[in-house]
Structures are given as structure tokens and as C-alpha cells.
Design a protein around this motif. Structure first.
Motif, PDB file in Angstrom:
ATOM      1  N   LYS A  58       1.052   1.570 -12.716  1.00 21.58           N
ATOM      2  CA  LYS A  58       0.355   1.407 -11.465  1.00 21.58           C
ATOM      3  C   LYS A  58       0.982   0.362 -10.702  1.00 21.58           C
ATOM      4  O   LYS A  58       1.655  -0.485 -10.813  1.00 21.58           O
ATOM      5  CB  LYS A  58      -0.916   0.479 -11.925  1.00 21.58           C
ATOM      6  CG  LYS A  58      -1.936   1.219 -12.805  1.00 21.58           C
ATOM      7  CD  LYS A  58      -3.238   0.406 -12.788  1.00 21.58           C
ATOM      8  CE  LYS A  58      -4.055   1.195 -13.713  1.00 21.58           C
ATOM      9  NZ  LYS A  58      -5.582   0.538 -13.505  1.00 21.58           N
ATOM     10  N   LEU A  59       1.013   0.778  -9.328  1.00 16.83           N
ATOM     11  CA  LEU A  59       1.936   0.232  -8.417  1.00 16.83           C
ATOM     12  C   LEU A  59       1.263  -0.297  -7.223  1.00 16.83           C
ATOM     13  O   LEU A  59       0.367   0.578  -6.656  1.00 16.83           O
ATOM     14  CB  LEU A  59       3.272   1.292  -7.872  1.00 16.83           C
ATOM     15  CG  LEU A  59       4.087   0.711  -6.918  1.00 16.83           C
ATOM     16  CD1 LEU A  59       4.808  -0.483  -7.159  1.00 16.83           C
ATOM     17  CD2 LEU A  59       5.145   2.003  -6.464  1.00 16.83           C
ATOM     18  N   LEU A  60       1.469  -1.376  -6.830  1.00  8.45           N
ATOM     19  CA  LEU A  60       1.099  -1.856  -5.338  1.00  8.45           C
ATOM     20  C   LEU A  60       2.423  -2.375  -4.661  1.00  8.45           C
ATOM     21  O   LEU A  60       3.130  -3.182  -4.995  1.00  8.45           O
ATOM     22  CB  LEU A  60      -0.101  -2.975  -5.060  1.00  8.45           C
ATOM     23  CG  LEU A  60      -1.381  -2.440  -5.479  1.00  8.45           C
ATOM     24  CD1 LEU A  60      -2.408  -3.664  -5.466  1.00  8.45           C
ATOM     25  CD2 LEU A  60      -1.784  -1.353  -4.283  1.00  8.45           C
ATOM     26  N   SER A  61       2.501  -1.920  -3.448  1.00 10.23           N
ATOM     27  CA  SER A  61       3.707  -2.238  -2.568  1.00 10.23           C
ATOM     28  C   SER A  61       3.274  -2.369  -1.038  1.00 10.23           C
ATOM     29  O   SER A  61       2.687  -1.504  -0.504  1.00 10.23           O
ATOM     30  CB  SER A  61       4.999  -1.298  -3.023  1.00 10.23           C
ATOM     31  OG  SER A  61       5.912  -1.674  -1.830  1.00 10.23           O
ATOM     32  N   VAL A  62       3.920  -3.218  -0.279  1.00  6.96           N
ATOM     33  CA  VAL A  62       3.677  -3.299   1.197  1.00  6.96           C
ATOM     34  C   VAL A  62       4.188  -1.957   1.818  1.00  6.96           C
ATOM     35  O   VAL A  62       3.635  -1.475   2.709  1.00  6.96           O
ATOM     36  CB  VAL A  62       4.352  -4.486   1.792  1.00  6.96           C
ATOM     37  CG1 VAL A  62       4.612  -4.406   3.299  1.00  6.96           C
ATOM     38  CG2 VAL A  62       3.373  -5.849   1.455  1.00  6.96           C
ATOM     39  N   GLY A  63       5.308  -1.236   1.066  1.00  4.78           N
ATOM     40  CA  GLY A  63       5.740  -0.075   1.390  1.00  4.78           C
ATOM     41  C   GLY A  63       4.754   1.025   1.570  1.00  4.78           C
ATOM     42  O   GLY A  63       4.940   2.039   2.388  1.00  4.78           O
ATOM     43  N   GLN A  64       3.506   0.699   0.849  1.00  2.00           N
ATOM     44  CA  GLN A  64       2.453   1.765   0.948  1.00  2.00           C
ATOM     45  C   GLN A  64       1.559   1.422   2.117  1.00  2.00           C
ATOM     46  O   GLN A  64       0.867   2.251   2.303  1.00  2.00           O
ATOM     47  CB  GLN A  64       1.587   1.836  -0.765  1.00  2.00           C
ATOM     48  CG  GLN A  64       2.661   1.983  -1.683  1.00  2.00           C
ATOM     49  CD  GLN A  64       2.114   1.694  -2.881  1.00  2.00           C
ATOM     50  OE1 GLN A  64       1.180   0.684  -3.161  1.00  2.00           O
ATOM     51  NE2 GLN A  64       2.130   2.493  -3.935  1.00  2.00           N
ATOM     52  N   LEU A  65       1.634   0.499   2.502  1.00  2.00           N
ATOM     53  CA  LEU A  65       0.630  -0.217   3.453  1.00  2.00           C
ATOM     54  C   LEU A  65       1.259  -0.052   4.910  1.00  2.00           C
ATOM     55  O   LEU A  65       0.246   0.400   5.895  1.00  2.00           O
ATOM     56  CB  LEU A  65       0.258  -1.658   3.084  1.00  2.00           C
ATOM     57  CG  LEU A  65      -0.638  -1.807   1.934  1.00  2.00           C
ATOM     58  CD1 LEU A  65      -0.639  -3.392   1.576  1.00  2.00           C
ATOM     59  CD2 LEU A  65      -1.759  -1.181   1.794  1.00  2.00           C
ATOM     60  N   VAL A  66       2.472  -0.288   5.319  1.00  2.00           N
ATOM     61  CA  VAL A  66       2.832  -0.019   6.617  1.00  2.00           C
ATOM     62  C   VAL A  66       4.229   0.735   6.550  1.00  2.00           C
ATOM     63  O   VAL A  66       4.971   0.801   5.877  1.00  2.00           O
ATOM     64  CB  VAL A  66       3.340  -1.595   7.011  1.00  2.00           C
ATOM     65  CG1 VAL A  66       2.131  -2.547   7.103  1.00  2.00           C
ATOM     66  CG2 VAL A  66       4.516  -2.367   6.302  1.00  2.00           C
ATOM     67  N   PRO A  67       4.552   1.239   7.940  1.00  2.00           N
ATOM     68  CA  PRO A  67       5.576   2.095   7.808  1.00  2.00           C
ATOM     69  C   PRO A  67       6.880   0.973   7.625  1.00  2.00           C
ATOM     70  O   PRO A  67       6.833   0.041   7.963  1.00  2.00           O
ATOM     71  CB  PRO A  67       5.471   2.735   9.462  1.00  2.00           C
ATOM     72  CG  PRO A  67       4.240   2.367   9.874  1.00  2.00           C
ATOM     73  CD  PRO A  67       3.759   1.312   9.029  1.00  2.00           C
ATOM     74  N   ALA A  68       7.948   1.686   7.197  1.00  3.26           N
ATOM     75  CA  ALA A  68       9.266   1.181   6.866  1.00  3.26           C
ATOM     76  C   ALA A  68       9.378   0.277   8.341  1.00  3.26           C
ATOM     77  O   ALA A  68       9.437   0.722   9.074  1.00  3.26           O
ATOM     78  CB  ALA A  68      10.213   2.317   6.557  1.00  3.26           C
ATOM     79  N   GLY A  69      10.092  -0.862   7.786  1.00  2.00           N
ATOM     80  CA  GLY A  69      10.665  -1.789   8.980  1.00  2.00           C
ATOM     81  C   GLY A  69       9.608  -2.828   9.545  1.00  2.00           C
ATOM     82  O   GLY A  69       9.686  -3.708  10.168  1.00  2.00           O
TER      83      GLY A  69
END
Ligand SMILES: Nc1ncnc2c1ncn2[C@@H]1O[C@H](COP(=O)(O)OP(=O)(O)OP(=O)(O)O)[C@@H](O)[C@H]1O
Ligand SMILES: [Mg+2]
Length: 320
Positions: A144-155
Motif C-alpha cells: 500500500k502506498l501514499l506519496s505526495v507525488g499522488q497528490l500534487v503535480p510533479a514539481g
């Protein structure tokens, strides 16, 4: 009316409020105090009491503080002194290997400024939320994964300041992790203030340091060990990455970065050595394509299962 209490949504402690109710002038807040020291919890309670007390229509404030999350899974942080040594690659593959061994594994990508886990685990989709709690994304590899990369566009996260970064991390750690056995936390590179506050917030039960074999990287690894010592997180092991290179054409083995340096340092520092991973072009290609080699049979898969076993053993010897 409850809407009055929505003013608290912009409060610095808003992410900690699990529910709020206003009835007959009495405001009742249920607040998550998990992972905080007693004095921090008291200070938060005072802040919220004051803020709620100034809202029109509120004559009394009651605060119920929930303590540690029930059955919270132990978190293990994966860190390094310097960037690019393979923390994220190793974290993703350790998680996949642990899942293959039958563990229920969660992964928090705490690299808020340069999240790479959505790519490594092929899971860029946005997590759903329920009652303000993020539901970790099920990857194809049983992790199971949670990452800011899933929440906001790269950068986008690059411009975040301290409090926003801390708030984002809290959303990840406070996700609905269900009944996972353990959670690996992929830290951003370095040993600065960001890492320090991340470690303080996430409160891992132990840390794993990734280092390449050469002396300079090992000096940085020592710094990372210092960081964990300052935050009372025991270092449960060191993993050496990019140790040795087997030429895919002629099969000759060479040591572009040397080999064995991390093991020697681990012995000198009295920290368990968990194992090493060779430099491998196929590992890099598979990682970039979101196909963690740990999910497949073969030498790389076996290496990661061995590392995962060493990690579990070290964790058992280091109960917290
Ligand atoms: N053993 C290896 N063999 C070949 N390539 C590797 C190996 N380990 C990591 N890499 C590659 O090195 C690059 C950096 O790895 P990775 O992103 O995992 O490092 P990191 O320590 O998490 O970096 P950062 O500090 O930027 O977060 C990636 O392209 C990855 O595929
Ligand atoms: Mg990384």
C-alpha cells in the motif's frame, strides 16, 4: 450549528481534528494526539481550546484527545546522508519482497520534494479520502502506498515551506493504513532540518541507512546515523548499494565505487550490516519502468528477499 466550527479548518492544528460538534453552546472536538509528546499534546489542546472559545455561539469547549493510534504498525525509516544512493529503489523493493514473504506492508514516500515511489511502484493514481483520512493506494505488488507525488503535480511541492511540508507528511502518516504489519518510510536525502522534523513527526521504531561503498558516502552515512541518534531512533542496519558491477557482456566483476566499505563502517560503528546490492543496469531499467525486480524470480529478487529477511531479523533483535 456545526458550521460555526468550520472556522477551525484554517487552524494550524486542523489536520489533527478528527471530528467537531456544537450543541447547546458546547463545542466538542475529538483530536488525534498520536505520535506527540505529552507537552506537545497539552499545548495543542490549549491552542484549540482558545481558538474554539472565541467562536460566536460557543460557551464551553470540550476536547477529547485520542492517544496512540490503535494497533498502529511500526514504521521503519530508510535514510541516507546524501542523495542518489538508491534509498527509494531499495525501499520499494524491500517493501515488495516483504509482501512476497506474506507481510502486509505499507510504504510512505516522505520525500515530499522529490517523490519517486509512484513511479517505482507504478501507482501514480490519486488516493481516495474518507472522513479527511487518505486511503493508501493498492499497488500491483501487494504494497500500500501514499506519496505526495499522488497528490500534487510533479514539481509543485518544491515551493512548500516547513509547515506545509509537515502537514503533508502528517496526512500520509495518518492515512487509513488498516491492518498493515509494518510501514517503510522513504526519507528525502540529507540530514538537515527537514529530515529532522520528518523523523520527529513520523516517530519510526528504527532506521535503515543506505550507503554506497566509497569513503565520502560513508562519511555522509555517519551523519545520517547521528541524525537518528539525536531523535532517539535506533539504527537497525546499513545496506550497501552499488557495490560491485558485473559486466553484462563479458561477466567480469569490477568495483566502480569499491566494495565492502559500508560493511566495514557498520562493524566500526556497531551497527548491523544487512547486505549489499550490486550495480545493475537491468535493475535501473526495471525501476524506471515501474517493475520492481523484487517482484520477480531471479538473482535481484533473491537479493531483496535476503535483505528483507535481514531487516526483519534486525528488527526482532531491536525491539522497541
Ligand atoms: N544497484 C543499482 N544499480 C543500478 N542503478 C541503481 C541502483 N540503485 C539505484 N540505482 C539508480 O540510481 C538512481 C537513484 O536511485 P534512487 O532514486 O533510488 O536514490 P535515492 O537515494 O532515493 O535518491 P534521492 O536522494 O534523489 O531520493 C535511480 O536512477 C536508480 O534507478
Ligand atoms: Mg529517493
Amino acid at each position: 450549528m456545526d458550521e460555526q466550527l468550520n472556522r477551525l479548518d484554517s487552524h494550524p492544528d486542523a489536520l489533527r481534528i478528527r471530528s467537531k460538534k456544537l450543541e447547546g453552546g458546547v463545542a466538542t472536538l475529538i483530536v488525534d494526539g498520536s505520535g506527540m509528546r505529552n507537552d506537545e499534546r497539552k499545548a495543542m489542546e490549549t491552542r484549540l481550546r482558545e481558538a474554539a472559545g472565541t467562536i460566536p455561539g460557543v460557551s464551553e469547549v470540550r476536547i477529547a484527545m485520542t492517544a496512540a493510534r490503535k494497533g498502529a504498525a511500526p514504521m521503519i525509516a530508510i535514510g541516507s546522508g546524501k542523495g542518489g544512493v538508491g534509498k527509494s529503489t531499495i525501499t520499494a523493493n524491500l517493501a515488495v519482497a516483504l509482501a512476497r514473504m506474506g507481510k502486509k506492508v505499507g510504504l510512505i514516500d516522505a520525500d515530499i520534494y522529490g517523490p519517486s515511489q509512484p513511479t517505482l511502484l507504478g501507482a501514480p493514481q490519486r488516493p481516495e479520502a474518507k472522513d479527511k483520512q487518505l486511503i493508501p493506494v493498492d499497488t500491483a505488488f501487494g504494497v500500500k502506498l501514499l506519496s505526495v507525488g499522488q497528490l500534487v503535480p510533479a514539481g509543485q511541492a518544491l515551493a512548500w515551506r516547513g509547515p506545509m511540508a509537515a502537514g503533508a507528511l502528517a496526512q500520509l502518516t495518518d492515512g487509513d493504513w488498516g491492518d498493515v504489519d509494518l510501514i517503510l518510510v522513504d526519507l528525502p536525502p540529507g540530514t538537515g532540518d527537514v529530515q529532522l522534523s520528518l523523523v520527529q513527526k513520523a516517530k519510526p521504531v528504527g532506521a535503515v541507512i543506505v550507503s554506497t561503498p566509497q569513503d565520502l558516502a560513508l562519511i555522509d552515512a555517519t551523519r545520517a546515523i547521528d541524525l537518528f541518534a539525536r531523535t532517539d531512533v535506533p539504527v537497525i542496519g546499513i545496506i550497501e548499494n552499488m557495490a560491485g558491477y558485473i559486466c553484462p557482456h563479458c561477466g567480469e566483476e569490477s568495483d566502480p565505487f569499491g566494495s565492502g566499505g559500508a560493511e566495514a563502517s557498520a562493524a566500526r560503528l556497531g551497527v548491523p550490516f544487512l547486505g549489499r546490492l550490486p550495480l545493475s543496469a537491468s535493475l535501473r531499467k526495471a525501476s524506471d519502468a515501474g517493475r520492481p525486480p523484487a517482484a520477480e524470480d531471479g538473482p535481484a529478487g533473491e537479493t531483496f528477499v535476503a535483505l528483507a529477511k535481514a531487516l526483519l531479523d534486525a528488527l526482532e533483535r531491536n525491539p522497541s
